[in-house]
Scaffold this motif. Sequence first.
Motif, PDB file in Angstrom:
ATOM      1  N   GLU A  62      -5.974  -2.093   9.704  1.00 54.01           N
ATOM      2  CA  GLU A  62      -5.724  -1.851   8.276  1.00 54.01           C
ATOM      3  C   GLU A  62      -6.408  -2.908   7.425  1.00 54.01           C
ATOM      4  O   GLU A  62      -7.018  -2.594   6.384  1.00 54.01           O
ATOM      5  CB  GLU A  62      -4.220  -1.859   7.997  1.00 54.01           C
ATOM      6  N   ARG A  97      -9.209  -2.314   4.523  1.00 50.72           N
ATOM      7  CA  ARG A  97      -8.954  -2.767   3.152  1.00 50.72           C
ATOM      8  C   ARG A  97      -9.992  -3.795   2.714  1.00 50.72           C
ATOM      9  O   ARG A  97     -10.403  -3.814   1.547  1.00 50.72           O
ATOM     10  CB  ARG A  97      -7.536  -3.324   3.055  1.00 50.72           C
ATOM     11  N   PHE A 116      -3.205   0.992  -2.223  1.00 53.93           N
ATOM     12  CA  PHE A 116      -4.136  -0.139  -2.214  1.00 53.93           C
ATOM     13  C   PHE A 116      -5.514   0.268  -2.741  1.00 53.93           C
ATOM     14  O   PHE A 116      -6.059  -0.395  -3.635  1.00 53.93           O
ATOM     15  CB  PHE A 116      -4.258  -0.698  -0.787  1.00 53.93           C
ATOM     16  N   ASN A 117      -6.081   1.341  -2.221  1.00 53.72           N
ATOM     17  CA  ASN A 117      -7.430   1.742  -2.622  1.00 53.72           C
ATOM     18  C   ASN A 117      -7.495   2.064  -4.109  1.00 53.72           C
ATOM     19  O   ASN A 117      -8.448   1.696  -4.803  1.00 53.72           O
ATOM     20  CB  ASN A 117      -7.902   2.949  -1.808  1.00 53.72           C
ATOM     21  N   ASP A 176       0.847  -1.195   0.000  1.00 52.27           N
ATOM     22  CA  ASP A 176       0.000   0.000   0.000  1.00 52.27           C
ATOM     23  C   ASP A 176       0.880   1.241   0.000  1.00 52.27           C
ATOM     24  O   ASP A 176       0.642   2.185   0.742  1.00 52.27           O
ATOM     25  CB  ASP A 176      -0.927  -0.023   1.219  1.00 52.27           C
ATOM     26  N   LEU A 218      -3.897  -7.536   1.180  1.00 52.35           N
ATOM     27  CA  LEU A 218      -4.286  -6.554   2.208  1.00 52.35           C
ATOM     28  C   LEU A 218      -3.465  -6.685   3.482  1.00 52.35           C
ATOM     29  O   LEU A 218      -3.838  -6.145   4.527  1.00 52.35           O
ATOM     30  CB  LEU A 218      -5.784  -6.658   2.514  1.00 52.35           C
TER      31      LEU A 218
END
Length: 419
Positions: free
Chosen positions: A232, A236, A198-199, A192, A226
Amino acid sequence: MSQHRIEADYLVETPDDPERTVATIAGEQSNGTFVRVPGETPKLLERAAARVVKFEVIDRFVGRRALPTAHPTPDQEHLTRAKFTLSWPLATLGPSLPNLMATVAGNLFELRQVSGLRLLDIRLPEPFAAAYSGPRFGAAGTRHLAGVQGRPLIGTIIKPSVGFSAQDTAALVAKLCAAGIDFIKDDELQADGPNCPFNDRVAAVMREVNACADRTGKKTMYAFNLTGDVEEMKRRHEVLLRHGATCLMASINSVGLAGMIELAKFSQLPIHAHRNGWGYLSRHPLLGWSFTAWSKIWRLAGADHMHVNGLANKFSEPDDSVIESARSCFEPMFASKTCTVMPVFSSGQGVTQMPGTYAAVNTTDLIVTAGGGILAHPGGPEAGVRALREAWDAALQGVPQADYARTHPALSMAMRAAV
């Protein structure tokens, strides 16, 4: 619960009397310390001590210890190797996987009398099955989500492993989805970071996956990494659900056992368990874990897929170890809950390993991932996917791969490129 017991099998090497060494291990991992203490009564020992229920000397020889020690040792000495089984009452720890780890794989490896020790297998009583979910999807659920029946899932890993932006990743995914691939995963090094958040990666990749599914009716399964702390991973996971993802990946040695247990509690997606770091637990044949024993912990904790390496792999693991690991994924753990998982073959895989893989495991409940074997195919990724599928078609039909390749150009090109 008072009648339930845990068993673990070990291989030990020792320069000491082997039966005394095994008795020391049993004491160290239950009631004992290096001296007798007040309160260590016969009644307590009967109730709480670990028992040696099997013991077998398998070799006596003169040589050098397998593992080093802080104390001076001769280059040549009399050594004994033996297999033994310890049994513990469940009542001392309860059905707790973290505490099980401390019991079966705690301080015993450090004992001075031990010059080699490996945990070979574990057997757990039914209360563990009630305490943990085990795999929620396994082969059947994974096949349903991926829309694949009757053959292995053909997959790949995003390569290069890191360096792509979210949009770069999505562009490659679009090509792979158009090629009809079943499964794609992040490399475990892709996390990430600001280069590929990541998103952003999830949003960009799932746009392509969903668009292809709308056009073709086939939705490629993508395992997003993830890995992180529990909070976190929760955030995720919510992102994955929002975008319609169908799989997640976690580096289980990184998130740890407690992290994996929590992940399995909230996950609504199959958990692709990546074992990176496995070598430091297993590479020496007289230290650490067998995959059979180690994987049972993670299977019960909630893994749906587990990496087992691959035949003729790029690492140090021999084929017989890979095969044993894969087969162990199908061995039931309990009468009430089998906890079987899908083995994932990876690491330098291509069309040439497929006949041997099928012959070794005799099942199609597998995920086979080929990075270069698909992405570096001379005809491009589409031909790479087709070649892997053709290799499995030949294996399932019992046709020699060379014969099948005569009428299947993608397979033929892959075979030539592998030489």
